[in-house]
Design a protein around this motif. Structure first.
Motif, PDB file in Angstrom:
ATOM      1  N   GLU A  17       0.847  -1.195   0.000  1.00 32.42           N
ATOM      2  CA  GLU A  17       0.000   0.000   0.000  1.00 32.42           C
ATOM      3  C   GLU A  17       0.884   1.247   0.000  1.00 32.42           C
ATOM      4  O   GLU A  17       2.108   1.146   0.077  1.00 32.42           O
ATOM      5  CB  GLU A  17      -0.907   0.001   1.239  1.00 32.42           C
ATOM      6  CG  GLU A  17      -1.883  -1.159   1.306  1.00 32.42           C
ATOM      7  CD  GLU A  17      -3.065  -1.008   0.368  1.00 32.42           C
ATOM      8  OE1 GLU A  17      -3.348   0.121  -0.068  1.00 32.42           O
ATOM      9  OE2 GLU A  17      -3.716  -2.021   0.087  1.00 32.42           O
ATOM     10  N   ASN A  19       1.444   3.285   2.320  1.00 29.89           N
ATOM     11  CA  ASN A  19       2.157   3.552   3.570  1.00 29.89           C
ATOM     12  C   ASN A  19       3.497   2.819   3.640  1.00 29.89           C
ATOM     13  O   ASN A  19       4.172   2.862   4.656  1.00 29.89           O
ATOM     14  CB  ASN A  19       1.286   3.206   4.779  1.00 29.89           C
ATOM     15  CG  ASN A  19       0.949   1.737   4.845  1.00 29.89           C
ATOM     16  OD1 ASN A  19       1.209   0.981   3.917  1.00 29.89           O
ATOM     17  ND2 ASN A  19       0.342   1.327   5.942  1.00 29.89           N
ATOM     18  N   GLN A  20       3.876   2.142   2.561  1.00 25.35           N
ATOM     19  CA  GLN A  20       5.181   1.508   2.437  1.00 25.35           C
ATOM     20  C   GLN A  20       5.875   2.153   1.232  1.00 25.35           C
ATOM     21  O   GLN A  20       5.891   1.594   0.144  1.00 25.35           O
ATOM     22  CB  GLN A  20       5.023   0.001   2.227  1.00 25.35           C
ATOM     23  CG  GLN A  20       4.322  -0.683   3.373  1.00 25.35           C
ATOM     24  CD  GLN A  20       3.931  -2.104   3.023  1.00 25.35           C
ATOM     25  OE1 GLN A  20       3.437  -2.359   1.940  1.00 25.35           O
ATOM     26  NE2 GLN A  20       4.152  -3.012   3.955  1.00 25.35           N
TER      27      GLN A  20
END
Length: 102
Positions: A17, A19-20
């Motif tokens: 996602e 957030n990585q």
């Protein structure tokens, strides 16, 4: 993940996602426009039209030194849904899968 693949000889699916950032940018940099669509599906539910397409590519040679060095394939699931009279893109969901550690 190395423990799963190397020690246990397991397969896994990792959802990547936004957030990585490192892994996400590596998957986004893959040449998805050159990969044919492997599967499409569409239907209606909850008064919404929905369409999904799946792309699959081998990435072991493409992404040496990545956040997931054991990864063997990347999947992109692109989902679109229609509410009212207009298409809304939910964007691609990218996943990486690793082989069985062999």
């Amino acid at each position: 993940m190395r423990w799963l693949v190397q020690e246990k000889k397991a397969r896994y699916i990792a959802v990547i996602e936004g957030n990585q950032p490192t892994a996400s940018s590596q998957v986004e940099a893959l040449p998805w426009e050159q990969v044919p669509v492997a599967h499409t599906a569409s239907g209606t539910r909850h008064e919404q039209r929905e369409s999904r397409s799946v792309n699959i590519m081998a990435i072991a040679a493409n992404l040496g030194g990545t956040a997931f060095p054991e990864a063997r394939q990347a999947l992109r699931i692109h989902r679109r849904r229609q509410e009212s009279a207009k298409w809304q893109t939910r964007g691609p969901r990218r996943q990486r899968t690793a082989g069985d550690g062999r």
